[in-house]
Enzyme design. Structure first.
Site, mmCIF file in Angstrom:
data_model
loop_
_atom_site.group_PDB
_atom_site.id
_atom_site.type_symbol
_atom_site.label_atom_id
_atom_site.label_comp_id
_atom_site.label_asym_id
_atom_site.label_seq_id
_atom_site.Cartn_x
_atom_site.Cartn_y
_atom_site.Cartn_z
ATOM 1 N N ASN A 15 40.633 -2.482 -102.815
ATOM 2 C CA ASN A 15 40.202 -3.280 -103.983
ATOM 3 C C ASN A 15 41.072 -2.984 -105.200
ATOM 4 O O ASN A 15 41.361 -3.888 -105.986
ATOM 5 C CB ASN A 15 38.731 -2.997 -104.304
ATOM 6 C CG ASN A 15 37.798 -3.851 -103.461
ATOM 7 O OD1 ASN A 15 37.717 -5.059 -103.651
ATOM 8 N ND2 ASN A 15 37.116 -3.225 -102.511
ATOM 9 N N MET A 92 32.960 6.635 -105.034
ATOM 10 C CA MET A 92 31.724 7.023 -104.355
ATOM 11 C C MET A 92 30.997 8.177 -105.048
ATOM 12 O O MET A 92 30.378 9.004 -104.388
ATOM 13 C CB MET A 92 32.021 7.349 -102.885
ATOM 14 C CG MET A 92 32.694 6.225 -102.132
ATOM 15 S SD MET A 92 31.872 4.613 -102.291
ATOM 16 C CE MET A 92 30.751 4.706 -100.913
ATOM 17 N N ILE A 94 28.070 8.970 -108.026
ATOM 18 C CA ILE A 94 27.069 8.367 -108.906
ATOM 19 C C ILE A 94 27.297 8.902 -110.317
ATOM 20 O O ILE A 94 27.444 10.110 -110.516
ATOM 21 C CB ILE A 94 25.645 8.689 -108.409
ATOM 22 C CG1 ILE A 94 25.417 7.955 -107.079
ATOM 23 C CG2 ILE A 94 24.597 8.277 -109.441
ATOM 24 C CD1 ILE A 94 24.091 8.268 -106.425
ATOM 25 N N ASN A 109 31.425 -2.726 -111.133
ATOM 26 C CA ASN A 109 31.489 -2.147 -109.787
ATOM 27 C C ASN A 109 31.501 -3.273 -108.764
ATOM 28 O O ASN A 109 30.924 -4.335 -109.000
ATOM 29 C CB ASN A 109 30.258 -1.266 -109.541
ATOM 30 C CG ASN A 109 30.274 -0.626 -108.165
ATOM 31 O OD1 ASN A 109 31.329 -0.171 -107.693
ATOM 32 N ND2 ASN A 109 29.136 -0.580 -107.499
ATOM 33 N N HIS A 111 30.248 -3.997 -104.905
ATOM 34 C CA HIS A 111 29.316 -3.418 -103.940
ATOM 35 C C HIS A 111 29.286 -4.315 -102.702
ATOM 36 O O HIS A 111 29.197 -5.540 -102.824
ATOM 37 C CB HIS A 111 27.922 -3.312 -104.564
ATOM 38 C CG HIS A 111 26.938 -2.656 -103.657
ATOM 39 N ND1 HIS A 111 26.931 -1.294 -103.422
ATOM 40 C CD2 HIS A 111 25.934 -3.178 -102.898
ATOM 41 C CE1 HIS A 111 25.965 -1.007 -102.566
ATOM 42 N NE2 HIS A 111 25.343 -2.123 -102.232
ATOM 43 N N SER A 138 29.100 -8.163 -104.062
ATOM 44 C CA SER A 138 28.666 -8.464 -105.427
ATOM 45 C C SER A 138 29.514 -7.658 -106.403
ATOM 46 O O SER A 138 29.821 -6.495 -106.139
ATOM 47 C CB SER A 138 27.208 -8.044 -105.637
ATOM 48 O OG SER A 138 26.358 -8.547 -104.630
ATOM 49 N N ASP A 147 23.326 0.517 -108.545
ATOM 50 C CA ASP A 147 23.631 -0.836 -108.059
ATOM 51 C C ASP A 147 22.639 -1.869 -108.609
ATOM 52 O O ASP A 147 22.371 -2.883 -107.966
ATOM 53 C CB ASP A 147 23.651 -0.875 -106.521
ATOM 54 C CG ASP A 147 24.705 0.053 -105.943
ATOM 55 O OD1 ASP A 147 25.783 0.180 -106.553
ATOM 56 O OD2 ASP A 147 24.445 0.664 -104.888
HETATM 57 C C1 GAR Z 1 34.500 -1.372 -100.491
HETATM 58 O O1 GAR Z 1 33.904 -2.050 -99.423
HETATM 59 C C2 GAR Z 1 33.546 -1.282 -101.660
HETATM 60 O O2 GAR Z 1 32.749 -2.423 -101.820
HETATM 61 C C3 GAR Z 1 32.701 -0.112 -101.250
HETATM 62 O O3 GAR Z 1 33.617 0.815 -100.713
HETATM 63 C C4 GAR Z 1 34.709 0.107 -100.132
HETATM 64 C C5 GAR Z 1 35.971 0.650 -100.725
HETATM 65 O O4 GAR Z 1 37.099 0.113 -100.100
HETATM 66 N N1 GAR Z 1 32.004 0.424 -102.372
HETATM 67 C C6 GAR Z 1 30.803 0.977 -102.277
HETATM 68 O O5 GAR Z 1 30.202 1.105 -101.230
HETATM 69 C C7 GAR Z 1 30.241 1.474 -103.594
HETATM 70 N N2 GAR Z 1 28.889 1.839 -103.443
HETATM 71 P P1 GAR Z 1 38.518 0.223 -100.770
HETATM 72 O O6 GAR Z 1 38.735 1.702 -101.120
HETATM 73 O O7 GAR Z 1 39.463 -0.216 -99.705
HETATM 74 O O8 GAR Z 1 38.550 -0.640 -101.981
#
Ligand code: GAR
Length: 194
Positions: A15, A92, A94, A109, A111, A138, A147
């Site tokens: 992301n 990750m 809080i 964020n 999610h 989202s 969240d």
């Molecule tokens: C993504 O799917 C994001 O939505 C999730 O972690 C992944 C990170 O992927 N985030 C959460 O679960 C937050 N609670 P990435 O490091 O490849 O962007």
């Protein structure tokens, strides 16, 4: 003035890459000031460096459970970098209410669920276990309720009977990479460019 963005990651950083690329291709009115990870071995740090974005890590384990001390270091770094908006992108940890209050309405964020469904972890398995037919992602404003802040946008995917948590995560991630840049740009245009 374009707002200065800090992108906070913990892992792969896909992301983060989609945000940085969207900024580079002028799809977001922003400056990618810094990528910060809470662990030194997050693969996303190398990817950010390849994209020529300054990187830092603040290892949360060194603070042995003292969340406030970790966040103070993070807050100081963000202030030093004159950050306007914080984008959590697979970050990750809080964050405490007092940190969030200092950055009120300035933390977004992404999610991997259709909030308000499936706050927290293991979102894809929970959607499959519930026999949901659709899932998605989202982007929301971060408040002290996990969240729970205002949802700014969502994208959906169909859940097929053959989907596993892994295949569903892959499908949702593709949508995340579209959603986050779109919503961040809208957020900036609504709040910073008027
Ligand atoms: C993504 O799917 C994001 O939505 C999730 O972690 C992944 C990170 O992927 N985030 C959460 O679960 C937050 N609670 P990435 O490091 O490849 O962007």
């Amino acid at each position: 003035m374009k707002p200065r963005i800090a992108i906070l990651i913990s892992g792969g950083g896909s992301n983060m890459i989609s945000l940085v690329n969207a900024i580079k291709y002028n799809k977001i009115n922003a400056l990618p000031a810094i990528v910060i990870s809470n662990n030194s071995n997050a693969a996303g740090l190398d990817k950010a460096a390849e994209l020529k974005i300054p990187t830092r890590y603040i290892d949360h384990r060194k603070f042995s459970g003292n969340r406030e001390a970790f966040e103070k270091r993070l807050h100081n770094l963000l202030q030093d970098e004159k950050i306007d908006i914080i984008c959590l992108a697979g970050f990750m940890r809080i964050l405490t209410k007092s940190f969030i209050d200092q950055w009120n309405n300035k933390i977004l964020n992404i999610h991997p669920s259709l909030l308000p469904k499936y706050k927290g972890l293991n979102t894809h398995q929970r959607a499959i276990d519930a026999y949901d037919k659709i899932s998605g992602c989202s982007v929301h404003i971060v408040t002290s309720e996990l969240d729970g802040g205002l949802v700014l946008g969502q994208r959906t995917v169909d859940i097929e009977s053959t989907d596993t948590a892994k295949t569903l995560a892959e499908k949702v991630l593709i949508e995340e990479h579209i959603l986050y840049p779109e919503i961040l740009n809208k957020f900036i245009n609504d709040r910073y460019m008027k």
